[in-house]
Design a protein around this motif. Structure first.
Motif, PDB file in Angstrom:
ATOM      1  N   THR A  76       0.834  -1.197   0.000  1.00 24.52           N
ATOM      2  CA  THR A  76       0.000   0.000   0.000  1.00 24.52           C
ATOM      3  C   THR A  76       0.870   1.250   0.000  1.00 24.52           C
ATOM      4  OG1 THR A  76      -1.813  -1.079   1.170  1.00 24.52           O
ATOM      5  CG2 THR A  76      -1.717   1.311   1.302  1.00 24.52           C
ATOM      6  N   ASN A  77       0.529   2.191  -0.863  1.00 26.03           N
ATOM      7  CA  ASN A  77       1.281   3.440  -0.921  1.00 26.03           C
ATOM      8  C   ASN A  77       1.142   4.187   0.398  1.00 26.03           C
ATOM      9  OD1 ASN A  77       1.318   6.545  -1.483  1.00 26.03           O
ATOM     10  ND2 ASN A  77       2.438   5.616  -3.182  1.00 26.03           N
ATOM     11  N   PRO A  78       2.242   4.639   0.998  1.00 26.27           N
ATOM     12  CA  PRO A  78       2.160   5.271   2.314  1.00 26.27           C
ATOM     13  C   PRO A  78       1.346   6.555   2.341  1.00 26.27           C
ATOM     14  CG  PRO A  78       4.357   5.525   1.376  1.00 26.27           C
ATOM     15  CD  PRO A  78       3.632   4.545   0.515  1.00 26.27           C
ATOM     16  N   TYR A  79       1.260   7.238   1.216  1.00 27.26           N
ATOM     17  CA  TYR A  79       0.435   8.447   1.159  1.00 27.26           C
ATOM     18  C   TYR A  79      -1.048   8.129   0.989  1.00 27.26           C
ATOM     19  CZ  TYR A  79       4.822  10.986   0.356  1.00 27.26           C
ATOM     20  OH  TYR A  79       6.090  11.507   0.472  1.00 27.26           O
ATOM     21  N   GLY A  80      -1.341   6.887   0.594  1.00 24.68           N
ATOM     22  CA  GLY A  80      -2.718   6.522   0.315  1.00 24.68           C
ATOM     23  C   GLY A  80      -3.080   6.654  -1.149  1.00 24.68           C
ATOM     24  N   LEU A  81      -2.095   6.933  -2.005  1.00 22.93           N
ATOM     25  CA  LEU A  81      -2.355   7.025  -3.439  1.00 22.93           C
ATOM     26  C   LEU A  81      -2.677   5.642  -4.004  1.00 22.93           C
ATOM     27  CD1 LEU A  81       0.583   9.392  -4.439  1.00 22.93           C
ATOM     28  CD2 LEU A  81      -1.831  10.025  -4.212  1.00 22.93           C
ATOM     29  N   LEU A  82      -3.492   5.628  -5.039  1.00 14.92           N
ATOM     30  CA  LEU A  82      -3.927   4.363  -5.629  1.00 14.92           C
ATOM     31  C   LEU A  82      -3.261   4.121  -6.976  1.00 14.92           C
ATOM     32  CD1 LEU A  82      -7.753   4.671  -4.894  1.00 14.92           C
ATOM     33  CD2 LEU A  82      -6.163   3.112  -3.772  1.00 14.92           C
ATOM     34  N   ARG A  83      -3.123   2.867  -7.328  1.00 18.38           N
ATOM     35  CA  ARG A  83      -2.740   2.472  -8.673  1.00 18.38           C
ATOM     36  C   ARG A  83      -4.004   1.999  -9.386  1.00 18.38           C
ATOM     37  NH1 ARG A  83       1.221   0.046  -5.556  1.00 18.38           N
ATOM     38  NH2 ARG A  83       0.426  -2.046  -5.936  1.00 18.38           N
ATOM     39  N   GLU A  84      -4.064   2.278 -10.667  1.00 16.56           N
ATOM     40  CA  GLU A  84      -5.303   2.054 -11.416  1.00 16.56           C
ATOM     41  C   GLU A  84      -5.798   0.613 -11.324  1.00 16.56           C
ATOM     42  OE1 GLU A  84      -7.219   3.223 -15.734  1.00 16.56           O
ATOM     43  OE2 GLU A  84      -5.056   2.910 -15.604  1.00 16.56           O
ATOM     44  N   GLU A  85      -4.932  -0.340 -11.646  1.00 16.95           N
ATOM     45  CA  GLU A  85      -5.360  -1.739 -11.664  1.00 16.95           C
ATOM     46  C   GLU A  85      -5.783  -2.212 -10.283  1.00 16.95           C
ATOM     47  OE1 GLU A  85      -3.680  -6.155 -12.993  1.00 16.95           O
ATOM     48  OE2 GLU A  85      -2.440  -4.372 -13.229  1.00 16.95           O
ATOM     49  N   ARG A  86      -5.013  -1.818  -9.250  1.00 12.64           N
ATOM     50  CA  ARG A  86      -5.354  -2.232  -7.892  1.00 12.64           C
ATOM     51  C   ARG A  86      -6.692  -1.624  -7.455  1.00 12.64           C
ATOM     52  NH1 ARG A  86      -2.687  -4.061  -3.303  1.00 12.64           N
ATOM     53  NH2 ARG A  86      -1.511  -5.314  -4.778  1.00 12.64           N
ATOM     54  N   LEU A 201      -7.272  11.593   1.807  1.00 11.17           N
ATOM     55  CA  LEU A 201      -7.175  10.271   1.187  1.00 11.17           C
ATOM     56  C   LEU A 201      -7.505   9.131   2.143  1.00 11.17           C
ATOM     57  CD1 LEU A 201      -3.933  10.699  -0.967  1.00 11.17           C
ATOM     58  CD2 LEU A 201      -6.314  10.830  -1.723  1.00 11.17           C
ATOM     59  N   GLN A 202      -7.418   9.374   3.438  1.00 17.05           N
ATOM     60  CA  GLN A 202      -7.723   8.322   4.406  1.00 17.05           C
ATOM     61  C   GLN A 202      -9.216   8.221   4.703  1.00 17.05           C
ATOM     62  OE1 GLN A 202      -5.393   6.157   5.140  1.00 17.05           O
ATOM     63  NE2 GLN A 202      -3.972   7.413   3.932  1.00 17.05           N
ATOM     64  N   GLU A 207     -14.241   5.266   6.392  1.00 23.48           N
ATOM     65  CA  GLU A 207     -15.659   4.970   6.169  1.00 23.48           C
ATOM     66  C   GLU A 207     -15.874   3.479   5.920  1.00 23.48           C
ATOM     67  OE1 GLU A 207     -18.561   7.573   3.721  1.00 23.48           O
ATOM     68  OE2 GLU A 207     -17.882   6.012   2.333  1.00 23.48           O
ATOM     69  N   LEU A 208     -14.987   2.873   5.147  1.00 21.49           N
ATOM     70  CA  LEU A 208     -15.110   1.450   4.861  1.00 21.49           C
ATOM     71  C   LEU A 208     -14.879   0.605   6.108  1.00 21.49           C
ATOM     72  CD1 LEU A 208     -13.302   1.412   1.422  1.00 21.49           C
ATOM     73  CD2 LEU A 208     -15.663   0.668   1.804  1.00 21.49           C
ATOM     74  N   THR A 234     -12.277   3.331  -7.612  1.00 24.92           N
ATOM     75  CA  THR A 234     -12.096   3.634  -9.030  1.00 24.92           C
ATOM     76  C   THR A 234     -12.264   5.126  -9.279  1.00 24.92           C
ATOM     77  OG1 THR A 234     -12.873   1.440  -9.699  1.00 24.92           O
ATOM     78  CG2 THR A 234     -12.951   3.176 -11.357  1.00 24.92           C
ATOM     79  N   GLN A 235     -13.285   5.720  -8.648  1.00 31.55           N
ATOM     80  CA  GLN A 235     -13.474   7.161  -8.788  1.00 31.55           C
ATOM     81  C   GLN A 235     -12.360   7.939  -8.093  1.00 31.55           C
ATOM     82  OE1 GLN A 235     -15.796   8.755 -10.698  1.00 31.55           O
ATOM     83  NE2 GLN A 235     -14.414  10.478 -10.239  1.00 31.55           N
ATOM     84  N   ASP A 236     -11.922   7.424  -6.966  1.00 35.15           N
ATOM     85  CA  ASP A 236     -10.815   8.035  -6.222  1.00 35.15           C
ATOM     86  C   ASP A 236      -9.591   8.142  -7.123  1.00 35.15           C
ATOM     87  OD1 ASP A 236      -8.639   8.595  -4.531  1.00 35.15           O
ATOM     88  OD2 ASP A 236      -9.342   7.295  -2.920  1.00 35.15           O
TER      89      ASP A 236
END
Length: 290
Positions: A76-86, A201-202, A207-208, A234-236
């Motif tokens: 998991t990216n420490p900043y909370g950034l996402l990768r598209e496929e993941r 980003l958190q 919420e989840l 995905t929207q994120d």
């Protein structure tokens, strides 16, 4: 795989929309602390084996945890950034992590006497000051500490803690930078336009987690929540890219590291990477000959 089956109800990949290439997973210290899921498993196996050997030498039983965690924490990216496929396949990994825990982990409960715990954790507390000024307490006589030095090399514990401290320092500065704050505000506005009200980003993850607690293990509720997670994530990701949040992190982090990382810190990073790679090479070789 159960997790994949549950979460594969997500939208299909939509491509990068013609965006220019970017470092989609910026991490402090050139990703020195990052590992893939396979690497995390290799390192965990080396550590657990060394712990078991140390405990056996002290006359205690210890069952190596051969079933490791999913590896999400390590990747998991420490900043909370996402990768598209993941994002499209696993969301934030929140529901998937709950489902993966069903596989369980062998525990050592039967052996957990006070003597057993002291052998594992140690009793002689010492401390050292990290370059960031943080004072870290540790117990060098415990098998948990000694096993990491045995498995990964002398000074591994200090180096890892030094790098974790440096990473935290860099992240604080990045997240307090005006360029990052502006991109984050644009991301929040983008999410709001899509029906989601998140300040940072958190917030989606928080919420989840509340939804997971409310599901209380109910399979259908978790599956429904998994679908919602994929939609949000995905929207994120789309909003992160629209707000150029990845680019902002990359740029600010690069500037920050130039001012934070001195020659000693860069030497520690190189040494840690060398020790980690050597450990991974040993683990891979053991897998092939085992």
């Amino acid at each position: 795989m159960v997790v994949a089956a549950v979460l594969a109800v997500a939208c299909s990949p939509s491509g990068n929309g013609g965006r220019e290439p970017v470092d989609s997973d910026p991490r402090p210290l050139s990703g020195a602390l990052a590992t893939s899921e396979t690497e995390a498993q290799y390192l965990r196996t080396l550590e657990e084996t060394a712990i078991a050997e140390c405990m056996a030498n002290r006359g205690f039983g210890y069952t190596p945890r051969t079933v490791t965690d999913s590896g999400r924490a390590a990747t998991t990216n420490p900043y909370g950034l996402l990768r598209e496929e993941r994002a499209q396949q696993d969301g934030y990994g929140a529901v998937g992590e709950v489902l993966s825990r069903a596989n369980g982990d062998p525990m050592n409960m039967a052996s957990e006497s006070d003597e057993w715990s002291r052998a594992l954790d140690g009793t002689q507390e010492e401390s050292f000051v990290l370059s960031t000024g943080v004072v870290l307490a540790y117990r060098p006589d415990g098998c948990a500490y000694q096993a990491r030095e045995t498995a990964f090399g002398q000074d591994w514990n200090r180096l890892q803690n030094e790098l974790e401290g440096l990473q935290a320092t860099i992240m604080v500065r990045v997240e307090n930078d005006d360029q990052y704050a502006g991109a984050l505000s644009d991301w929040s506005a983008c999410m709001r336009d899509s029906g989601y009200s998140y300040a940072d980003l958190q917030a989606p993850r928080t919420e989840l987690e509340a939804g997971i607690d409310a599901a209380d293990g109910d399979g259908q509720a978790l599956r429904d929540l998994g679908r919602e997670e994929l939609s949000i994530a995905t929207q994120d990701y789309e909003c992160e890219r629209e707000a150029r949040l990845h680019e902002a992190v990359h740029d600010v982090q690069e500037r920050t590291e130039r001012s934070v990382l001195d020659a000693a810190a860069r030497s520690d990073i190189r040494r840690y990477q060398e020790l980690k790679q050597a450990a991974l090479d040993r683990a891979a070789s053991s897998q092939q000959t085992g």
